[in-house]
Write an enzyme that holds these catalytic residues in place. Structure first.
Site, PDB file in Angstrom:
ATOM      1  N   ASP A 152       0.827  -1.191   0.000  1.00  0.00           N
ATOM      2  CA  ASP A 152       0.000   0.000   0.000  1.00  0.00           C
ATOM      3  C   ASP A 152       0.872   1.256   0.000  1.00  0.00           C
ATOM      4  O   ASP A 152       1.281   1.733   1.047  1.00  0.00           O
ATOM      5  CB  ASP A 152      -0.898  -0.032   1.248  1.00  0.00           C
ATOM      6  CG  ASP A 152      -2.173   0.742   1.015  1.00  0.00           C
ATOM      7  OD1 ASP A 152      -2.392   1.186  -0.125  1.00  0.00           O
ATOM      8  OD2 ASP A 152      -2.943   0.896   1.972  1.00  0.00           O
ATOM      9  N   TYR A 171       7.321  -5.715  -7.933  1.00  0.00           N
ATOM     10  CA  TYR A 171       6.394  -6.812  -8.189  1.00  0.00           C
ATOM     11  C   TYR A 171       6.220  -7.164  -9.662  1.00  0.00           C
ATOM     12  O   TYR A 171       5.449  -8.042  -9.987  1.00  0.00           O
ATOM     13  CB  TYR A 171       5.038  -6.536  -7.544  1.00  0.00           C
ATOM     14  CG  TYR A 171       4.425  -5.211  -7.937  1.00  0.00           C
ATOM     15  CD1 TYR A 171       3.924  -5.018  -9.211  1.00  0.00           C
ATOM     16  CD2 TYR A 171       4.349  -4.166  -7.023  1.00  0.00           C
ATOM     17  CE1 TYR A 171       3.377  -3.815  -9.582  1.00  0.00           C
ATOM     18  CE2 TYR A 171       3.791  -2.953  -7.384  1.00  0.00           C
ATOM     19  CZ  TYR A 171       3.309  -2.782  -8.665  1.00  0.00           C
ATOM     20  OH  TYR A 171       2.770  -1.590  -9.037  1.00  0.00           O
ATOM     21  N   LYS A 201      -9.175  -8.032  -1.659  1.00  0.00           N
ATOM     22  CA  LYS A 201      -9.074  -7.019  -0.605  1.00  0.00           C
ATOM     23  C   LYS A 201      -9.440  -7.601   0.756  1.00  0.00           C
ATOM     24  O   LYS A 201     -10.463  -8.265   0.894  1.00  0.00           O
ATOM     25  CB  LYS A 201     -10.034  -5.852  -0.914  1.00  0.00           C
ATOM     26  CG  LYS A 201      -9.588  -5.018  -2.083  1.00  0.00           C
ATOM     27  CD  LYS A 201      -8.541  -4.011  -1.656  1.00  0.00           C
ATOM     28  CE  LYS A 201      -8.053  -3.180  -2.819  1.00  0.00           C
ATOM     29  NZ  LYS A 201      -8.348  -1.798  -2.812  1.00  0.00           N
ATOM     30  N   CYS A 215     -15.713  25.373  26.401  1.00  0.00           N
ATOM     31  CA  CYS A 215     -14.372  25.005  25.951  1.00  0.00           C
ATOM     32  C   CYS A 215     -13.586  24.354  27.085  1.00  0.00           C
ATOM     33  O   CYS A 215     -13.517  24.907  28.178  1.00  0.00           O
ATOM     34  CB  CYS A 215     -13.638  26.245  25.460  1.00  0.00           C
ATOM     35  SG  CYS A 215     -11.933  25.919  25.015  1.00  0.00           S
ATOM     36  N   CYS A 220     -10.584  26.967  28.015  1.00  0.00           N
ATOM     37  CA  CYS A 220     -10.753  28.322  28.539  1.00  0.00           C
ATOM     38  C   CYS A 220     -12.162  28.550  29.086  1.00  0.00           C
ATOM     39  O   CYS A 220     -12.493  29.646  29.528  1.00  0.00           O
ATOM     40  CB  CYS A 220     -10.437  29.355  27.459  1.00  0.00           C
ATOM     41  SG  CYS A 220     -11.675  29.403  26.161  1.00  0.00           S
ATOM     42  N   CYS A 231     -14.841  27.152  19.770  1.00  0.00           N
ATOM     43  CA  CYS A 231     -14.644  28.035  20.910  1.00  0.00           C
ATOM     44  C   CYS A 231     -14.396  29.425  20.332  1.00  0.00           C
ATOM     45  O   CYS A 231     -13.445  29.623  19.584  1.00  0.00           O
ATOM     46  CB  CYS A 231     -13.432  27.585  21.723  1.00  0.00           C
ATOM     47  SG  CYS A 231     -12.884  28.876  22.864  1.00  0.00           S
ATOM     48  N   CYS A 282      -7.736  31.820  24.157  1.00  0.00           N
ATOM     49  CA  CYS A 282      -7.762  30.379  24.375  1.00  0.00           C
ATOM     50  C   CYS A 282      -6.398  29.808  23.959  1.00  0.00           C
ATOM     51  O   CYS A 282      -6.004  29.912  22.794  1.00  0.00           O
ATOM     52  CB  CYS A 282      -8.911  29.816  23.546  1.00  0.00           C
ATOM     53  SG  CYS A 282      -9.146  28.052  23.706  1.00  0.00           S
TER      54      CYS A 282
HETATM   55  P1  AMP Z   1      -5.587  -0.240  -7.640  1.00  0.00           P
HETATM   56  O1  AMP Z   1      -4.845   1.060  -7.502  1.00  0.00           O
HETATM   57  O2  AMP Z   1      -6.448  -0.571  -6.492  1.00  0.00           O
HETATM   58  O3  AMP Z   1      -6.241  -0.375  -8.974  1.00  0.00           O
HETATM   59  O4  AMP Z   1      -4.483  -1.376  -7.605  1.00  0.00           O
HETATM   60  C1  AMP Z   1      -3.431  -1.396  -8.527  1.00  0.00           C
HETATM   61  C2  AMP Z   1      -2.172  -0.997  -7.838  1.00  0.00           C
HETATM   62  O5  AMP Z   1      -1.787  -1.924  -6.840  1.00  0.00           O
HETATM   63  C3  AMP Z   1      -1.000  -0.998  -8.764  1.00  0.00           C
HETATM   64  O6  AMP Z   1      -0.901   0.212  -9.467  1.00  0.00           O
HETATM   65  C4  AMP Z   1       0.154  -1.167  -7.828  1.00  0.00           C
HETATM   66  O7  AMP Z   1       0.663   0.100  -7.491  1.00  0.00           O
HETATM   67  C5  AMP Z   1      -0.424  -1.755  -6.571  1.00  0.00           C
HETATM   68  N1  AMP Z   1       0.221  -2.998  -6.150  1.00  0.00           N
HETATM   69  C6  AMP Z   1       0.670  -3.219  -4.906  1.00  0.00           C
HETATM   70  N2  AMP Z   1       1.207  -4.434  -4.786  1.00  0.00           N
HETATM   71  C7  AMP Z   1       1.117  -5.021  -5.996  1.00  0.00           C
HETATM   72  C8  AMP Z   1       1.506  -6.294  -6.502  1.00  0.00           C
HETATM   73  N3  AMP Z   1       2.094  -7.200  -5.732  1.00  0.00           N
HETATM   74  N4  AMP Z   1       1.257  -6.549  -7.799  1.00  0.00           N
HETATM   75  C9  AMP Z   1       0.643  -5.638  -8.589  1.00  0.00           C
HETATM   76  N5  AMP Z   1       0.256  -4.415  -8.163  1.00  0.00           N
HETATM   77  C10 AMP Z   1       0.480  -4.103  -6.870  1.00  0.00           C
HETATM   78 ZN    ZN Z   2     -11.344  27.977  24.398  1.00  0.00          ZN
END
Ligand code: AMP
Ligand code: ZN
Length: 665
Positions: free
Chosen positions: A115, A222, A309, A403, A406, A421, A427
Site C-alpha cells: 500500500d 512486483y 481485498k 471550551c 478556557c 470556541c 484560548c
Molecule cells: P488499484 O490502484 O487498487 O487499482 O491497484 C493497482 C495498484 O496496486 C498498482 O498500481 C500497484 O501500485 C499496486 N500494487 C501493490 N502491490 C502489488 C503487486 N504485488 N502486484 C501488482 N500491483 C500491486
Molecule cells: Zn477555548
C-alpha cells in the site's frame, strides 16, 4: 591503481554495502566507515569529473531541486487491478481465465498488495535511467532524482538479467519509519501525517531531493516488463530480479490451485499485522507469461491478475470517556478514550468521534461497548455501538457546552458540523496554534522558529498573537530556556525576512477559517490587498469564482472583528506584505477573461507551472480535465493519447505553446 579504478572499486564496494543493508537488512559496515568511504569517493569524483556517473552511490544523498516534474508517457500502460472480496469472486475469475485459455492447467503467484505509490523504473543496458509515477496510467511524472535517493533501488545491474526492462513496484514508508517521522513533526509543532501511503506518495513530489533522502522510503518490486523473452513465468522473472539486487519480497508464493491461493489469503489475513509495512490485500496473477499475453487487458485492468481485498479489521472495546480537543481555529474535536485494545497490530486507546452529529447518529454513550475499525487512516474510528451490552443506567451523551481549555461557551453555526470556541484571542491552544500556522512553511515560512518555541514564547507572555512576533527583540528571547544567542538571532532574522513573503501567502498565514492555500491565492488575485478584501460585502465575495457562502461569511466575520482589524494594522505597520506587489501586478491582464484552459504534455519555452501561472495572470482559468466547458488545450510534446482523443471528440481547439505566447503578448 588508476583513479578510474579506485573510483570504480569504491562505487562497487559502496553499492554492495547499500545492498546488504537496505535490501538484505544485514549491515556489512559501520555507518561511520561507510561515510568515510563515501566522502573519499565524492572527493575523487570531484577531482576527476570525466568519470562522472549519474548512478554513482554519491548521487543518492540528494541535492537536486526539481521545480516542475515533467510529464512522461509510459511506454507500457500502467493498469489498475480488478478487485475481489470473496472466494466466490476468485472462483469466478478463475473460470473466466480458463475459458479464455481453453485449459484448466493454470498456476498462480500470490503476492501481497503493498500500500504505497506505484512507480515505474526504466533500465537500459542494465543502467537505471528514469523513474515515473503511475499518474493516470498513460502518463505520469518523472521523479528520477527523488527515486535515486532510495537506497534499496539498484542503479546498475551487472549480473545476468534482461538488459532493457522496466521494473514496476510500490514506494512505501514502513510503519516504524512513518511513526518516527510523525514524532518529530509533532515535536516541531507540525501536524502529524495521516497515513504512510499518502506520505509516501507525497514524498515523491517533493522539490528538494535532499528532503526525500531523509525519509525512510523503501521500494518493493512486483513486476518485470520487458520484450526480451528470457523467462517463462512471472515467478521466475521476479526470483531473478531479486538475485540481481531488487527488493522483491520473499512472501511471493506459487499456487497450483485456487485452494492454495486461499491458504495464502487466510494466512496473511491474520499475519499481515506482523509485517513492517502496510498491505491492504493480495494480488493473484496467472504465472505463465505466455498465458498472460493471451489473456490481455480490459480497458482498465489486466485479465491475468486480480486483487483480493482484506476486510478492514474490527474489534470491540469499552468507551471510558469522551474528551474534547481544541484546534487552532477553535474547532472542537471529540475524542473517544477507549479501554486499550489490540487492533491491526497496534494498541488502540483513542478514536476520533468527528462531531456532535456523529455521536448522536450512532447514539454513542460513555460506558458503551463500541466497535472500532481501522481503515486506511492511522487513527481508528468508531463505527457502531454494541447495544446488547449497553449498561442499564446508561445516559445520553450531552455534547460539551464549554471550551475544555478556557471555559468559554461553544458556538455552532448552522450548516457547520463542528462546534467552535469563539475565544480566539484568549484560548491557549488557539493562540499557539494560530501562531504556529502563521510561521509554517507554506505560510510565512519563518526559519529559526519552531512550534515548541512558539508555545514557550506564549507561556512566557512574550507573544499572544502573530503581530507580536514582529516586536520581539533578541534580548527578550535569549534568557529563555535552551535558547542560545545564535538561535535567538536566527529567530529574529527569520521573522524579519518574512516581511518579504508575498501577499497571497500572508493571507493564508492569517488563518481565516476556510481560507486555505488555494482560496487565499484566489482572493489575493481578485482583491489585490487586504484593505479591499476587508471591506468587501457578502455579495461581492460570493461573486468571486469558487468562493461560496461559507468562505464569504467567514471572511466577513474575520473582517468585522475589532481584534483582527488591530492585528492587521500592526502587521501593516511592521512591513508585512498586505497587498500584491507592483511587480506582480505588471504581468497581469484580462486578455483571457472567461476562458478555460487545459494544459497537457511537455513544454520548451516555459515550464508547465509557468504556463499555468501565465494563464491565471491573464485572467484565464486552468482546469485539470477536458470537458465541454474547455475552450483551449495547450498541447506540448507527448500529450496523452486519451486527452487528445477526448479533445478531438469534443471539438476543442488545440493550440501550441507558441500560439499561447502569441495570444498573451
Ligand atoms: P488499484 O490502484 O487498487 O487499482 O491497484 C493497482 C495498484 O496496486 C498498482 O498500481 C500497484 O501500485 C499496486 N500494487 C501493490 N502491490 C502489488 C503487486 N504485488 N502486484 C501488482 N500491483 C500491486
Ligand atoms: Zn477555548
Amino acid at each position: 591503481m588508476t583513479n578510474q579504478q579506485k573510483i570504480q572499486s569504491l562505487r562497487d564496494e559502496l553499492n554492495t554495502h547499500n545492498y546488504n543493508y537496505y535490501v538484505l537488512d544485514n549491515a556489512s559496515i559501520s555507518d561511520y566507515d561507510f561515510d568515510v568511504k563515501l566522502k573519499e569517493l565524492e572527493k575523487l569524483e570531484k577531482e576527476n569529473p570525466e568519470f562522472f556517473d549519474p548512478n554513482s552511490p554519491t548521487q543518492r544523498v540528494g541535492g537536486s531541486i526539481t521545480k516542475n516534474f515533467e510529464t512522461v508517457v509510459h511506454k507500457n500502460r500502467m493498469y489498475s487491478l480488478d478487485n475481489s472480496y470473496s472466494k466466490e469472486d476468485l472462483l469466478d475469475w478463475e473460470k473466466r481465465v480458463q475459458k479464455v485459455l481453453g485449459t484448466t492447467e493454470t498456476e498462480y503467484t500470490c503476492e501481497l498488495k503493498f500500500d504505497g505509490a506505484s512507480i515505474n523504473l526504466t533500465y537500459q543496458n542494465g543502467q537505471f535511467v528514469k523513474a515515473v509515477t503511475r499518474g493516470d496510467g498513460f502518463q505520469g511524472d518523472e521523479v528520477t532524482n527523488n527515486i535515486k535517493t532510495i537506497r534499496s533501488i539498484p542503479l546498475s545491474i551487472k549480473e545476468d538479467f534482461v538488459s532493457n526492462f522496466e521494473m514496476r513496484g510500490e514506494i512505501i514508508l514502513p510503519i516504524d519509519g512513518f511513526n518516527k517521522m510523525n514524532e518529530e513533526r509533532v515535536e516541531n509543532g507540525e501536524e502529524a501525517y495521516r497515513n504512510p501511503r499518502n506520505t509516501a506518495s507525497g514524498s515523491l513530489k517533493l522539490q528538494d531531493s535532499t528532503e526525500v533522502a531523509k525519509r525512510p522510503l523503501d521500494c518493493l518490486l512486483y513486476q518485470v516488463v520487458t520484450e526480451e523473452r528470457k523467462y517463462k513465468t512471472h515467478f521466475e522473472s521476479l526470483e531473478n530480479a531479486r538475485k540481481v539486487g531488487f527488493k522483491v519480497p520473499e512472501t511471493i508464493t506459487l499456487a497450483k490451485s485456487i485452494d492454495e491461493v486461499f491458504e495464502f489469503v487466510n494466512h496473511w489475513d491474520t499475519h499481515r499485522h506482523d509485517l513492517p509495512y502496510e498491505t491492504d490485500g493480495i494480488v493473484i496473477k496467472v504465472n505463465n507469461l505466455q498465458q498472460q499475453e493471451e489473456l490481455g487487458y480490459t480497458s482498465k485492468a489486466p485479465r491475468w491478475a486480480i486483487a483480493y481485498k482484506f476486510k478492514a479489521e474490527q474489534v470491540s472495546t469499552k468507551l471510558n470517556e469522551i474528551t474534547y480537543q481544541v484546534g487552532r481555529t477553535g474547532a472542537i474535536t471529540p475524542v473517544a478514550n477507549l479501554e486499550p485494545v489490540q487492533l491491526a497490530g497496534t494498541t488502540v486507546k483513542r478514536a476520533s468521534l468527528h462531531n456532535a452529529d456523529q455521536i448522536a447518529k450512532l447514539d454513542i454513550r460513555v460506558g458503551d461497548t463500541v466497535f472500532v475499525e481501522k481503515g486506511g487512516e492511522i487513527i481508528p474510528k468508531i463505527i457502531a455501538v454494541d447495544f446488547a451490552k449497553r449498561p442499564k443506567n446508561s445516559e445520553h451523551t450531552i455534547y460539551a457546552t464549554h471550551c475544555p481549555e478556557c471555559n468559554t461557551e461553544l458556538v455552532r453555526t448552522e450548516g457547520d458540523a463542528k462546534h467552535y470556541c469563539p475565544n480566539e484571542f484568549g484560548c491557549a491552544p488557539q493562540i499557539t496554534g494560530r501562531i504556529q500556522h502563521f510561521i509554517s512553511r507554506k505560510a510565512m515560512d519563518i526559519d529559526g522558529l519552531g512550534g515548541e518555541t512558539v508555545d514557550l514564547l506564549r507561556k512566557e507572555g512574550l507573544i499572544t498573537n502573530y503581530a507580536d512576533l514582529y516586536d520581539l527583540k533578541v534580548e527578550q528571547v535569549i534568557p529563555l530556556e535552551r535558547m542560545a544567542e545564535k538561535s535567538a538571532q536566527n529567530m529574529i532574522e527569520g521573522i524579519e525576512k518574512s516581511k518579504e513573503i508575498p501577499f497571497e501567502k500572508v493571507l493564508f498565514a492569517l488563518g481565516i477559517r476556510f481560507v486555505g492555500e488555494t482560496v487565499a491565492k484566489k482572493l489575493a488575485k481578485h482583491f489585490k490587498s487586504i484593505d479591499n478584501l476587508m471591506v468587501a460585502d457578502f455579495e461581492t465575495l460570493i461573486a468571486v469564482d469558487e468562493i461560496g457562502d461559507r468562505i464569504a461569511q467567514s471572511i466577513i466575520d474575520f473582517s468585522s472583528n475589532l481584534g483582527n482589524i488591530q492585528l492587521i494594522n500592526r502587521l501593516k505597520a511592521s512591513g508585512v506584505q498586505l497587498e500584491v506587489s507592483a511587480e506582480s501586478l505588471e504581468n497581469q491582464t484580462n486578455k483571457l477573461e472567461g476562458q478555460i484552459f487545459v494544459v497537457s504534455g511537455v513544454f520548451h519555452q516555459m515550464s508547465r507551472n509557468e504556463l499555468k501561472k501565465a494563464i491565471e495572470d491573464n485572467g484565464g482559468k486552468v482546469s485539470s480535465s477536458i470537458s465541454k466547458k474547455t475552450n483551449f488545450i495547450v498541447a506540448g510534446d507527448n500529450m496523452g493519447p486519451s486527452k487528445l482523443a477526448k479533445a478531438e471528440n469534443l471539438g476543442i481547439a488545440i493550440i501550441s505553446e507558441q500560439d499561447f505566447i502569441d495570444k498573451i503578448s
